[in-house]
Scaffold this motif. Structure first.
Motif, PDB file in Angstrom:
ATOM      1  N   LYS A 113      37.989  48.883 135.968  1.00  0.00           N
ATOM      2  CA  LYS A 113      37.227  47.668 135.745  1.00  0.00           C
ATOM      3  C   LYS A 113      36.571  47.241 137.043  1.00  0.00           C
ATOM      4  CE  LYS A 113      35.910  44.282 133.169  1.00  0.00           C
ATOM      5  NZ  LYS A 113      35.025  44.505 132.051  1.00  0.00           N
ATOM      6  N   GLN A 114      35.258  47.023 136.977  1.00  0.00           N
ATOM      7  CA  GLN A 114      34.524  46.535 138.128  1.00  0.00           C
ATOM      8  C   GLN A 114      33.708  45.342 137.686  1.00  0.00           C
ATOM      9  OE1 GLN A 114      32.267  49.639 140.031  1.00  0.00           O
ATOM     10  NE2 GLN A 114      33.765  51.169 139.436  1.00  0.00           N
TER      11      GLN A 114
ATOM     12  N   ALA B  14      33.204  49.831 133.648  1.00  0.00           N
ATOM     13  CA  ALA B  14      32.197  49.135 134.446  1.00  0.00           C
ATOM     14  C   ALA B  14      30.813  49.241 133.818  1.00  0.00           C
ATOM     15  CB  ALA B  14      32.158  49.715 135.859  1.00  0.00           C
TER      16      ALA B  14
END
Length: 249
Positions: A236-237, A168
């Motif tokens: 994952k963002q 992220a």
């Protein structure tokens, strides 16, 4: 000849290949070093300014490499024809300049035989990580090098359609975190110092504190602290909007 820690680190990221383009070659030291190491067979040394081109030609003559290094004056990757090289190095320039160069010559780096981009930005490496993800280029290796008081980030990219950046936080190279790079703490300290200063400056204004950018810097600060603690999320963002969380140097 002592090429310096930065140039040595750039050369270390270059994989064996036949022909390499050195964008903004200056004195053409990198092609000379790579030829000495046996990593490449030929090089195109390009620069947009006449002076550095003449300096490069002088270096080539000094090392008697006229048959292996071609010096060409021109902008960015336009000095190479599509399919002429398998790799390119862009070092010692800002990420914005690199993105402009890539934008003006997609026919070169999108050619099927072109396989490697080695980038050493002087600022805003986060933008290059976003570019890699958007354009289907995987970051297969990242490095840090210190020369004098300056810390340099380096990235090696290869084509990989659909690749997604695995963190992220685009501000710090995921590969550096995964490998616990010995200079990672130095990089984190630099980034935290910049973000802290920005937050302090913006914090003096009620309007700035209410801005989206202020919130993004707060998020980035938390990400940097999490990485520093060693227990940050690698999941994952996505940010809304353009997703940029970066510190301009």
């Amino acid at each position: 000849m002592n090429f310096g820690a930065r140039l040595e680190a750039v050369a270390a990221l270059v994989p064996p290949c036949h022909t390499l383009v050195d964008v903004g070659t200056d004195h053409a030291y990198l092609p000379v070093l790579l030829l000495q190491q046996g990593k490449i067979e030929q090089a195109i040394a390009g620069d947009v300014v006449p002076g550095p081109c003449e300096a490069a030609r002088h270096t080539v003559r000094t090392f008697h490499l006229e048959d292996r290094i071609t010096v060409r004056q021109g902008s960015g990757l336009t000095v190479a024809a599509p399919g002429e090289a398998e790799a390119a190095v862009m070092a010692g320039m800002g990420a914005e300049t690199m993105l402009q160069i890539l934008g003006e010559s997609p026919e070169v780096w999108q050619h099927p035989t072109f396989r490697h981009l080695i980038l050493q930005p002087m600022s805003d490496a986060a933008r290059l990580r976003h570019w890699a993800e958007k354009n289907g280029w995987a970051i297969v290796r990242e490095e840090l090098a210190r020369e004098g008081k300056r810390l340099y980030e380096l990235l090696h990219l290869e084509p990989s359609p659909g690749w997604r950046y695995p963190s992220a936080c685009y501000e710090i190279g995921f590969d550096l975190v995964e490998r616990h790079h010995p200079l990672l703490q130095d990089l984190l300290a630099e980034r935290k110092k910049k973000v802290q200063l920005l937050l302090e400056q913006m914090g003096r204004s009620e309007r700035a504190r209410a801005s989206r950018q202020y919130g993004e810097y707060q998020t980035l600060w938390k990400q940097l602290e999490a990485i520093e603690r060693g227990n940050g999320s690698n999941g994952k963002q996505r940010n809304d909007g353009n997703g940029h969380l970066s510190v301009h140097e």
